[in-house]
Design a protein around this motif. Structure first.
Motif, PDB file in Angstrom:
ATOM      1  N   GLY A 159       0.790  -1.388   0.121  1.00 34.82           N
ATOM      2  CA  GLY A 159       0.076   0.062  -0.104  1.00 34.82           C
ATOM      3  C   GLY A 159       0.790   1.337  -0.076  1.00 34.82           C
ATOM      4  N   VAL A 160       0.003   2.432  -0.235  1.00 38.25           N
ATOM      5  CA  VAL A 160       0.668   3.638   0.018  1.00 38.25           C
ATOM      6  C   VAL A 160       0.090   4.763   0.967  1.00 38.25           C
ATOM      7  CG1 VAL A 160       1.658   3.410  -2.550  1.00 38.25           C
ATOM      8  CG2 VAL A 160      -0.563   4.539  -2.009  1.00 38.25           C
ATOM      9  N   ARG A 161       0.704   5.827   1.324  1.00 41.84           N
ATOM     10  CA  ARG A 161       0.172   6.758   2.093  1.00 41.84           C
ATOM     11  C   ARG A 161       0.431   8.173   1.491  1.00 41.84           C
ATOM     12  NH1 ARG A 161       2.914  10.033   5.018  1.00 41.84           N
ATOM     13  NH2 ARG A 161       5.151   9.544   5.425  1.00 41.84           N
ATOM     14  N   PRO A 162      -0.779   8.903   1.582  1.00 44.29           N
ATOM     15  CA  PRO A 162      -0.424  10.503   0.972  1.00 44.29           C
ATOM     16  C   PRO A 162       0.628  11.032   1.765  1.00 44.29           C
ATOM     17  CG  PRO A 162      -2.531  10.369   2.225  1.00 44.29           C
ATOM     18  CD  PRO A 162      -1.738   8.893   2.146  1.00 44.29           C
ATOM     19  N   ARG A 163       1.489  12.090   0.689  1.00 46.79           N
ATOM     20  CA  ARG A 163       2.386  12.638   1.407  1.00 46.79           C
ATOM     21  C   ARG A 163       1.783  13.997   1.988  1.00 46.79           C
ATOM     22  NH1 ARG A 163       7.491  12.685  -2.739  1.00 46.79           N
ATOM     23  NH2 ARG A 163       8.245  13.538  -0.918  1.00 46.79           N
ATOM     24  N   THR A 164       1.181  14.299   2.993  1.00 44.26           N
ATOM     25  CA  THR A 164       0.715  15.401   3.545  1.00 44.26           C
ATOM     26  C   THR A 164       1.320  16.184   4.388  1.00 44.26           C
ATOM     27  OG1 THR A 164      -0.452  14.350   5.138  1.00 44.26           O
ATOM     28  CG2 THR A 164      -1.565  14.230   3.205  1.00 44.26           C
ATOM     29  N   GLU A 165       2.628  15.836   4.619  1.00 41.69           N
ATOM     30  CA  GLU A 165       3.463  16.739   5.525  1.00 41.69           C
ATOM     31  C   GLU A 165       3.591  18.294   5.240  1.00 41.69           C
ATOM     32  OE1 GLU A 165       4.551  13.902   4.020  1.00 41.69           O
ATOM     33  OE2 GLU A 165       4.859  12.256   5.683  1.00 41.69           O
ATOM     34  N   LEU A 166       3.915  18.600   4.079  1.00 39.69           N
ATOM     35  CA  LEU A 166       3.993  20.090   3.811  1.00 39.69           C
ATOM     36  C   LEU A 166       2.538  20.995   3.997  1.00 39.69           C
ATOM     37  CD1 LEU A 166       5.969  19.733   0.506  1.00 39.69           C
ATOM     38  CD2 LEU A 166       6.562  20.773   2.320  1.00 39.69           C
ATOM     39  N   ALA A 167       1.411  19.919   3.648  1.00 38.57           N
ATOM     40  CA  ALA A 167      -0.058  20.630   3.767  1.00 38.57           C
ATOM     41  C   ALA A 167      -0.383  20.995   5.495  1.00 38.57           C
ATOM     42  CB  ALA A 167      -0.781  19.829   3.273  1.00 38.57           C
ATOM     43  N   GLU A 168       0.213  19.833   6.227  1.00 40.62           N
ATOM     44  CA  GLU A 168       0.048  19.921   7.565  1.00 40.62           C
ATOM     45  C   GLU A 168       0.699  20.860   8.426  1.00 40.62           C
ATOM     46  OE1 GLU A 168       0.747  16.014   8.490  1.00 40.62           O
ATOM     47  OE2 GLU A 168      -0.929  15.023   7.857  1.00 40.62           O
ATOM     48  N   THR A 169       2.038  21.159   7.942  1.00 48.08           N
ATOM     49  CA  THR A 169       2.715  22.030   8.587  1.00 48.08           C
ATOM     50  C   THR A 169       2.555  23.514   8.082  1.00 48.08           C
ATOM     51  OG1 THR A 169       4.598  21.702   6.937  1.00 48.08           O
ATOM     52  CG2 THR A 169       4.894  20.331   9.092  1.00 48.08           C
ATOM     53  N   ALA A 170       1.638  23.632   7.120  1.00 48.00           N
ATOM     54  CA  ALA A 170       1.338  24.903   6.593  1.00 48.00           C
ATOM     55  C   ALA A 170      -0.035  25.205   6.951  1.00 48.00           C
ATOM     56  CB  ALA A 170       1.239  24.939   4.838  1.00 48.00           C
ATOM     57  N   GLY A 171      -0.623  24.371   7.886  1.00 44.12           N
ATOM     58  CA  GLY A 171      -1.951  24.644   8.426  1.00 44.12           C
ATOM     59  C   GLY A 171      -3.086  24.216   7.440  1.00 44.12           C
ATOM     60  N   LEU A 172      -3.036  23.509   6.317  1.00 48.75           N
ATOM     61  CA  LEU A 172      -4.105  23.344   5.535  1.00 48.75           C
ATOM     62  C   LEU A 172      -4.727  22.108   6.259  1.00 48.75           C
ATOM     63  CD1 LEU A 172      -2.269  23.226   1.874  1.00 48.75           C
ATOM     64  CD2 LEU A 172      -2.920  25.151   3.501  1.00 48.75           C
ATOM     65  N   ALA A 173      -6.278  22.369   5.927  1.00 52.82           N
ATOM     66  CA  ALA A 173      -7.096  21.401   6.304  1.00 52.82           C
ATOM     67  C   ALA A 173      -6.668  19.970   5.624  1.00 52.82           C
ATOM     68  CB  ALA A 173      -8.495  21.577   6.148  1.00 52.82           C
ATOM     69  N   THR A 174      -6.460  18.919   6.815  1.00 57.70           N
ATOM     70  CA  THR A 174      -6.369  17.544   6.263  1.00 57.70           C
ATOM     71  C   THR A 174      -7.341  16.563   6.755  1.00 57.70           C
ATOM     72  OG1 THR A 174      -4.623  17.242   7.737  1.00 57.70           O
ATOM     73  CG2 THR A 174      -3.916  18.063   5.668  1.00 57.70           C
ATOM     74  N   ASP A 175      -7.577  15.481   5.890  1.00 55.90           N
ATOM     75  CA  ASP A 175      -8.465  14.504   6.476  1.00 55.90           C
ATOM     76  C   ASP A 175      -8.142  13.002   5.753  1.00 55.90           C
ATOM     77  OD1 ASP A 175     -10.373  12.621   7.619  1.00 55.90           O
ATOM     78  OD2 ASP A 175     -11.943  13.521   6.528  1.00 55.90           O
ATOM     79  N   ARG A 176      -7.082  12.492   6.191  1.00 58.83           N
ATOM     80  CA  ARG A 176      -6.504  11.342   5.546  1.00 58.83           C
ATOM     81  C   ARG A 176      -6.290  11.643   4.050  1.00 58.83           C
ATOM     82  NH1 ARG A 176     -11.631   7.994   5.610  1.00 58.83           N
ATOM     83  NH2 ARG A 176     -12.420  10.056   5.842  1.00 58.83           N
ATOM     84  N   GLY A 177      -5.817  12.911   3.890  1.00 59.62           N
ATOM     85  CA  GLY A 177      -5.297  13.549   2.438  1.00 59.62           C
ATOM     86  C   GLY A 177      -5.694  14.982   2.680  1.00 59.62           C
ATOM     87  N   VAL A 178      -5.298  15.735   1.740  1.00 61.25           N
ATOM     88  CA  VAL A 178      -5.473  17.115   1.815  1.00 61.25           C
ATOM     89  C   VAL A 178      -6.824  17.612   1.092  1.00 61.25           C
ATOM     90  CG1 VAL A 178      -4.580  19.410   0.860  1.00 61.25           C
ATOM     91  CG2 VAL A 178      -3.047  17.408   1.205  1.00 61.25           C
ATOM     92  N   VAL A 179      -7.582  18.333   2.101  1.00 63.97           N
ATOM     93  CA  VAL A 179      -9.109  18.514   2.030  1.00 63.97           C
ATOM     94  C   VAL A 179      -9.037  19.722   0.828  1.00 63.97           C
ATOM     95  CG1 VAL A 179     -11.242  19.051   2.896  1.00 63.97           C
ATOM     96  CG2 VAL A 179      -9.888  17.542   4.146  1.00 63.97           C
TER      97      VAL A 179
END
Length: 512
Positions: free
Chosen positions: A362-382
């Motif tokens: 399996g794979v997982r979404p690379r959301t670290e940049l979005a998270e540290t930038a304060g973007l909304a995330t929910d098992r991915g970038v919303v």
């Protein structure tokens, strides 16, 4: 990959055919000089375009005409019959078009039309950014950059990719290229000169460390920064890491990049037996490719039915039988517990010996940049229907994006190549002020030996699978339903039906 060039067949269209031989709504393949040409009649209009898709050379005569478009039966690329324009990925190059004349009840193809630049639509000048930055060099990132230039966007495009290779045709890394049936020259989505010629500043081996929405900057690992007016996050997904003892050994490989594929091919040259961990699409496509190289393949997976979580038990059992007929040995409802050199210990107590292993769990979404930038995330970038994140001016597309699925009624995230490309295209339009919703129906294909499975829609859960035809006879259509509504369909050798379901879903019709 692309089919071989074919000898000319059908009538000589330069000499003409009877109009009566092309009834309204029908298609006909002929030739004009050394080119195969598809004629399509829609009422009084007759269109003449290339007979083969510009993606993998699929036969458009076997595809579906919907309105003034034609769709490829193999991978659902869509083209305008009027202009030849490639309207939807996975095709990017247009079809050639020919002039058609009607005289004395006959049709004549009289010459190829000159290619004209795509007409751009009107949109507010103030909405046009002077600089767009794309983070990611995969399907979504490439499609966005390509679409911007095709739409005559004249501003700066900077594409940051932490890969060492320019954007590649990733699906082929687990199919023909890995099997040794396609040369590496077919793998790049575009040649090196494409990026400089189109003034796309492609920076390979460049890692983005953070995004600063307040100052509109991307901070790089080397300490530098890149400013932006609009930003596209297309960082994709990364393979889930195997955490058992011995998983960090050099002969335990994954497949995501061109470098990964080259490493597998290099080891395959001297290998006799391989263990694949995971019975997913990637895992089983890899198994088929390595069997084509004459390598013994064992597949270890916790699933009861290969790919059953997506395709259901009936198709899963068929896929297992298909692979077993081609020599693959399955160890299902089983997992690896440790790797000691060439020995793979199974939790059930058995041991397998392998020259190398491939991990496809399996794979997982690379959301670290979005998270540290304060973007909304929910098992991915919303994102919203326009693929814009919670931060104005920042968009997301591809494996990381979770968007409102118009056909499922819930937010969804899909890890499919064609979806990523199409989202990249729509995100590109919206970054230059087009305000177009992403409402394409998800689509993917999977190749196993000589069997191609096409899948449209998205069904994470279903309460009924309707089976038409004969799965074992490779002529079938499966409809995945929930509460009486078709959410998805999978097919083998039923390309037209698959395309028709896609169009019906696009029209928000319920297919029963």
């Amino acid at each position: 990959m692309a089919a071989e060039h074919r000898s000319m067949n059908g009538p000589d269209l330069a000499r003409g055919i009877r109009l009566a031989d092309l009834p309204d709504g029908s298609k006909l393949v002929g030739h004009c000089g050394d080119a195969q040409v598809l004629l399509v009649r829609r009422g009084e209009e007759v269109f003449a375009v290339d007979a083969h898709c510009t993606h993998y050379n699929g036969p458009l005569a076997d595809g579906l005409v919907a309105g003034d478009t034609v769709r490829c039966p193999w991978h659902h690329a869509c083209f305008s019959l009027k202009t030849g324009e490639a309207l939807r990925a996975p095709a990017f190059r247009p079809l050639a078009c020919w002039w058609v004349e009607q005289r004395d009840g006959h049709l004549f193809v009289v010459g190829k039309r000159k290619r004209t630049e795509a007409a751009t639509r009107e949109f507010p000048v103030e909405a046009m950014p002077k600089k767009i930055v794309i983070i990611g060099g995969g399907a979504a990132g490439f499609a966005a950059a390509e679409k911007l230039r095709r739409e005559q966007y004249a501003g700066s495009i900077v594409m940051l990719s932490d890969d060492e290779a320019a954007p590649v045709d990733r699906p082929n890394l687990s199919k023909d290229y890995l099997a040794g049936k396609a040369p590496e020259s077919w793998i790049p989505l575009r040649g090196e000169s494409y990026y400089s010629r189109n003034q796309i500043d492609l920076r390979l081996g460049t890692q983005a460390m953070s995004i600063e929405p307040r100052t509109r900057e991307v901070i790089l690992a080397d300490g530098g920064s890149v400013s932006y007016e609009k930003l596209l996050l297309a960082t994709g997904a990364e393979p889930v890491r195997l955490t058992i003892p011995g998983a960090d050994q050099p002969h335990v490989l994954k497949l995501r990049s061109l470098a990964d594929c080259r490493a597998i091919i290099e080891r395959s040259a001297t290998a006799h037996r391989v263990v694949v961990l995971g019975a997913s699409f990637i895992g089983l496509e890899v198994a088929a490719a390595l069997r084509a190289r004459g390598i013994e393949v064992h597949v270890v997976a916790p699933d009861k039915h290969p790919m059953g979580r997506v395709l259901g038990p009936q198709m899963g059992d068929f896929i297992r039988t298909l692979h077993e007929k081609n020599g693959v040995v399955f160890h299902l409802e089983e997992t690896a517990s440790s790797i000691n050199g060439n020995e793979v210990k199974l939790r059930g107590g058995g041991t397998l010996v392998a020259d190398f292993l491939i991990v496809g769990i399996g794979v997982r979404p690379r959301t670290e940049l979005a998270e540290t930038a304060g973007l909304a995330t929910d098992r991915g970038v919303v994102v919203n229907s326009f693929l814009e994140t919670s931060e104005h001016g920042i968009f997301a597309a591809g494996d990381i994006a979770r968007w409102p699925g118009p056909h499922s009624g819930e937010n969804i995230r899909v890890e499919h190549w064609v979806v990523a490309e199409r989202q990249g295209q729509i995100a590109a339009l919206n970054m230059i002020g087009r305000s177009e919703k992403f409402n394409a129906v998800p689509f993917f294909w999977s190749q196993h030996y000589d069997v191609r499975i096409n899948y449209v829609g998205h069904a994470e859960e279903w309460d009924e699978i309707m089976v038409e035809g004969d799965i074992s006879g490779t002529d079938c259509l499966l409809r995945f339903k929930r509460d009486g509504r078709v959410l998805a369909a999978a097919s083998i050798s039923r390309d037209i039906e698959n395309l028709m379901i896609e169009v019906a879903m696009e029209d928000e019709m319920v297919v029963c």
